[in-house]
Write a protein that holds these residues in place. Structure first.
Motif, PDB file in Angstrom:
ATOM      1  N   ILE A 140      -0.832 -19.762  17.442  1.00  0.00           N
ATOM      2  CA  ILE A 140      -1.559 -19.549  16.396  1.00  0.00           C
ATOM      3  C   ILE A 140      -0.765 -18.528  15.502  1.00  0.00           C
ATOM      4  O   ILE A 140      -0.338 -17.517  15.887  1.00  0.00           O
ATOM      5  N   GLY A 141      -0.320 -18.973  14.266  1.00  0.00           N
ATOM      6  CA  GLY A 141       0.575 -18.229  13.379  1.00  0.00           C
ATOM      7  C   GLY A 141      -0.364 -18.156  11.891  1.00  0.00           C
ATOM      8  O   GLY A 141      -0.858 -19.298  11.297  1.00  0.00           O
ATOM      9  N   HIS A 142      -0.351 -17.159  11.430  1.00  0.00           N
ATOM     10  CA  HIS A 142      -0.567 -16.821  10.072  1.00  0.00           C
ATOM     11  C   HIS A 142       0.366 -16.246   9.268  1.00  0.00           C
ATOM     12  O   HIS A 142       1.236 -15.432   9.694  1.00  0.00           O
ATOM     13  N   SER A 143       0.543 -16.712   7.975  1.00  0.00           N
ATOM     14  CA  SER A 143       1.491 -16.309   7.010  1.00  0.00           C
ATOM     15  C   SER A 143       2.950 -16.413   7.471  1.00  0.00           C
ATOM     16  O   SER A 143       3.302 -17.693   8.042  1.00  0.00           O
ATOM     17  N   ALA A 144       3.830 -15.338   7.839  1.00  0.00           N
ATOM     18  CA  ALA A 144       5.173 -15.462   8.396  1.00  0.00           C
ATOM     19  C   ALA A 144       5.080 -16.205   9.856  1.00  0.00           C
ATOM     20  O   ALA A 144       6.148 -16.909  10.295  1.00  0.00           O
ATOM     21  N   GLY A 145       3.969 -15.790  10.633  1.00  0.00           N
ATOM     22  CA  GLY A 145       3.793 -16.371  11.848  1.00  0.00           C
ATOM     23  C   GLY A 145       3.445 -17.912  11.839  1.00  0.00           C
ATOM     24  O   GLY A 145       3.992 -18.444  12.837  1.00  0.00           O
ATOM     25  N   ALA A 146       2.908 -18.262  10.732  1.00  0.00           N
ATOM     26  CA  ALA A 146       2.783 -19.798  10.468  1.00  0.00           C
ATOM     27  C   ALA A 146       4.038 -20.359  10.271  1.00  0.00           C
ATOM     28  O   ALA A 146       4.181 -21.573  10.798  1.00  0.00           O
ATOM     29  N   LEU A 156       5.558 -23.573  12.711  1.00  0.00           N
ATOM     30  CA  LEU A 156       5.833 -24.767  11.862  1.00  0.00           C
ATOM     31  C   LEU A 156       7.504 -25.118  12.011  1.00  0.00           C
ATOM     32  O   LEU A 156       7.818 -26.231  12.227  1.00  0.00           O
ATOM     33  N   SER A 157       8.253 -24.040  12.160  1.00  0.00           N
ATOM     34  CA  SER A 157       9.733 -24.399  12.608  1.00  0.00           C
ATOM     35  C   SER A 157       9.899 -24.493  13.965  1.00  0.00           C
ATOM     36  O   SER A 157      10.620 -25.602  14.283  1.00  0.00           O
ATOM     37  N   ASP A 158       9.005 -24.194  14.982  1.00  0.00           N
ATOM     38  CA  ASP A 158       9.196 -24.597  16.129  1.00  0.00           C
ATOM     39  C   ASP A 158       8.504 -26.231  16.387  1.00  0.00           C
ATOM     40  O   ASP A 158       9.244 -26.897  16.875  1.00  0.00           O
ATOM     41  N   LEU A 159       7.393 -26.528  15.645  1.00  0.00           N
ATOM     42  CA  LEU A 159       7.067 -27.913  15.535  1.00  0.00           C
ATOM     43  C   LEU A 159       8.311 -28.935  15.087  1.00  0.00           C
ATOM     44  O   LEU A 159       8.355 -29.840  15.637  1.00  0.00           O
ATOM     45  N   MET A 160       8.787 -28.549  14.147  1.00  0.00           N
ATOM     46  CA  MET A 160       9.838 -29.254  13.744  1.00  0.00           C
ATOM     47  C   MET A 160      11.112 -29.367  14.383  1.00  0.00           C
ATOM     48  O   MET A 160      12.301 -29.961  14.039  1.00  0.00           O
ATOM     49  N   PHE A 218       5.646 -25.735  22.054  1.00  0.00           N
ATOM     50  CA  PHE A 218       4.269 -25.551  22.191  1.00  0.00           C
ATOM     51  C   PHE A 218       3.690 -26.796  22.135  1.00  0.00           C
ATOM     52  O   PHE A 218       4.182 -27.855  21.862  1.00  0.00           O
ATOM     53  N   ASN A 219       2.430 -27.122  22.598  1.00  0.00           N
ATOM     54  CA  ASN A 219       1.723 -28.543  22.524  1.00  0.00           C
ATOM     55  C   ASN A 219       0.901 -28.428  21.493  1.00  0.00           C
ATOM     56  O   ASN A 219       0.443 -29.692  20.789  1.00  0.00           O
ATOM     57  N   GLY A 220       0.107 -27.288  21.083  1.00  0.00           N
ATOM     58  CA  GLY A 220      -0.802 -27.298  20.234  1.00  0.00           C
ATOM     59  C   GLY A 220      -0.200 -26.174  19.057  1.00  0.00           C
ATOM     60  O   GLY A 220       0.324 -25.236  19.241  1.00  0.00           O
ATOM     61  N   TYR A 221      -0.687 -26.461  17.699  1.00  0.00           N
ATOM     62  CA  TYR A 221      -0.248 -25.507  16.660  1.00  0.00           C
ATOM     63  C   TYR A 221      -1.513 -25.201  15.591  1.00  0.00           C
ATOM     64  O   TYR A 221      -2.164 -26.140  15.198  1.00  0.00           O
ATOM     65  N   ILE A 222      -1.941 -23.923  15.575  1.00  0.00           N
ATOM     66  CA  ILE A 222      -2.920 -23.716  14.509  1.00  0.00           C
ATOM     67  C   ILE A 222      -1.987 -22.756  13.561  1.00  0.00           C
ATOM     68  O   ILE A 222      -1.624 -21.734  13.736  1.00  0.00           O
ATOM     69  N   VAL A 223      -1.896 -23.481  12.316  1.00  0.00           N
ATOM     70  CA  VAL A 223      -1.018 -22.854  11.398  1.00  0.00           C
ATOM     71  C   VAL A 223      -1.799 -22.463  10.037  1.00  0.00           C
ATOM     72  O   VAL A 223      -2.566 -23.506   9.649  1.00  0.00           O
ATOM     73  N   ILE A 224      -1.768 -21.354   9.840  1.00  0.00           N
ATOM     74  CA  ILE A 224      -2.743 -20.685   8.761  1.00  0.00           C
ATOM     75  C   ILE A 224      -2.026 -19.963   7.405  1.00  0.00           C
ATOM     76  O   ILE A 224      -1.320 -19.242   7.806  1.00  0.00           O
ATOM     77  N   GLY A 257      13.388 -19.605  -0.751  1.00  0.00           N
ATOM     78  CA  GLY A 257      13.848 -20.854  -1.267  1.00  0.00           C
ATOM     79  C   GLY A 257      13.259 -22.287  -0.754  1.00  0.00           C
ATOM     80  O   GLY A 257      14.013 -23.112  -0.615  1.00  0.00           O
ATOM     81  N   ARG A 258      12.196 -22.116  -0.698  1.00  0.00           N
ATOM     82  CA  ARG A 258      11.225 -23.112  -0.184  1.00  0.00           C
ATOM     83  C   ARG A 258      11.827 -23.711   1.284  1.00  0.00           C
ATOM     84  O   ARG A 258      11.767 -24.683   1.536  1.00  0.00           O
ATOM     85  N   TYR A 259      11.871 -22.778   2.046  1.00  0.00           N
ATOM     86  CA  TYR A 259      12.814 -23.127   3.424  1.00  0.00           C
ATOM     87  C   TYR A 259      11.829 -24.042   4.167  1.00  0.00           C
ATOM     88  O   TYR A 259      12.249 -25.038   4.702  1.00  0.00           O
ATOM     89  N   LEU A 260      10.423 -23.797   4.235  1.00  0.00           N
ATOM     90  CA  LEU A 260       9.617 -24.810   4.945  1.00  0.00           C
ATOM     91  C   LEU A 260       9.700 -26.234   4.529  1.00  0.00           C
ATOM     92  O   LEU A 260       9.700 -27.293   5.058  1.00  0.00           O
ATOM     93  N   LEU A 261       9.632 -26.315   3.066  1.00  0.00           N
ATOM     94  CA  LEU A 261       9.785 -27.643   2.602  1.00  0.00           C
ATOM     95  C   LEU A 261      10.803 -28.258   2.755  1.00  0.00           C
ATOM     96  O   LEU A 261      11.124 -29.364   2.970  1.00  0.00           O
ATOM     97  N   LYS A 262      11.960 -27.540   2.383  1.00  0.00           N
ATOM     98  CA  LYS A 262      13.118 -28.184   2.998  1.00  0.00           C
ATOM     99  C   LYS A 262      13.443 -28.718   4.257  1.00  0.00           C
ATOM    100  O   LYS A 262      14.003 -29.683   4.713  1.00  0.00           O
ATOM    101  N   LEU A 263      12.917 -27.712   5.141  1.00  0.00           N
ATOM    102  CA  LEU A 263      13.020 -28.149   6.700  1.00  0.00           C
ATOM    103  C   LEU A 263      12.283 -29.436   6.850  1.00  0.00           C
ATOM    104  O   LEU A 263      12.658 -30.206   7.644  1.00  0.00           O
ATOM    105  N   SER A 264      10.880 -29.395   6.448  1.00  0.00           N
ATOM    106  CA  SER A 264      10.251 -30.780   6.757  1.00  0.00           C
ATOM    107  C   SER A 264      11.001 -31.974   6.074  1.00  0.00           C
ATOM    108  O   SER A 264      10.914 -33.027   6.714  1.00  0.00           O
ATOM    109  N   GLU A 265      11.679 -31.760   4.635  1.00  0.00           N
ATOM    110  CA  GLU A 265      12.269 -32.945   4.168  1.00  0.00           C
ATOM    111  C   GLU A 265      13.467 -33.325   4.965  1.00  0.00           C
ATOM    112  O   GLU A 265      14.040 -34.419   5.020  1.00  0.00           O
ATOM    113  N   SER A 266      14.152 -32.347   5.642  1.00  0.00           N
ATOM    114  CA  SER A 266      15.590 -32.752   6.479  1.00  0.00           C
ATOM    115  C   SER A 266      15.323 -33.006   7.748  1.00  0.00           C
ATOM    116  O   SER A 266      15.985 -33.589   8.507  1.00  0.00           O
ATOM    117  N   ALA A 267      13.987 -32.965   8.169  1.00  0.00           N
ATOM    118  CA  ALA A 267      13.911 -33.199   9.736  1.00  0.00           C
ATOM    119  C   ALA A 267      13.688 -34.804   9.757  1.00  0.00           C
ATOM    120  O   ALA A 267      12.751 -35.442   9.233  1.00  0.00           O
TER     121      ALA A 267
END
Length: 133
Positions: free
Chosen positions: A69-75, A79-83, A89-95, A103-113
């Motif tokens: 379970i991760g909130h904000s930076a923990g989220a 998500l980085s681990d999921l990608m 982990f098997n389950g992710y609760i992302v808040i 630099g829109r790190y998460l968006l770029k990571l998801s687009e490049s995955a």
């Protein structure tokens, strides 16, 4: 509910421990001084995988199922681990992940995955727009 082992880890520097990228860009693209220590997320995940998980598994009777379970930076870390090519982990609760920071790190990571290795994984995502992009 099945029996669970809950492990809560304190962090004396959540930006260092939870943000995998060392990018210091804020939502508007300008450098943000408080992101100076970001970038240790991968080290934190390695600590979990190589030290904490084995310790728990040696000390307790466990099943082969891990939930984060991760909130904000923990989220961001979750998500980085999921990608990642080898999610821990098997389950992710992302808040409320900060999708436009660093630099829109998460968006770029998801687009490049090319392929998210999330077979047999569960994700619950909660996000509140903050008017910052």
């Amino acid at each position: 509910m099945p029996q669970v082992i809950v492990v809560a880890l304190p962090s004396n520097n959540r930006l260092r421990d939870y943000l995998p990228s060392d990018n210091r860009e804020g939502a508007d693209g300008s450098e943000v001084a408080w992101l100076a220590e970001a970038g240790g997320g991968e080290n934190y995940l390695e600590f979990l995988e190589k030290e904490l998980f084995p310790h728990i598994e040696e000390s307790y009777s466990t099943l082969n199922y891990r939930l984060v379970i991760g909130h904000s930076a923990g989220a961001t870390l979750a998500l980085s681990d999921l990608m990642d090519s080898n999610p821990r982990f098997n389950g992710y609760i992302v808040i409320d992940p900060p999708v436009v920071m660093q630099g829109r790190y998460l968006l770029k990571l998801s687009e490049s995955a090319e392929k998210i290795h999330a077979q047999n994984r569960s994700l619950y995502l909660s996000y509140v727009p903050h008017g910052d992009g």
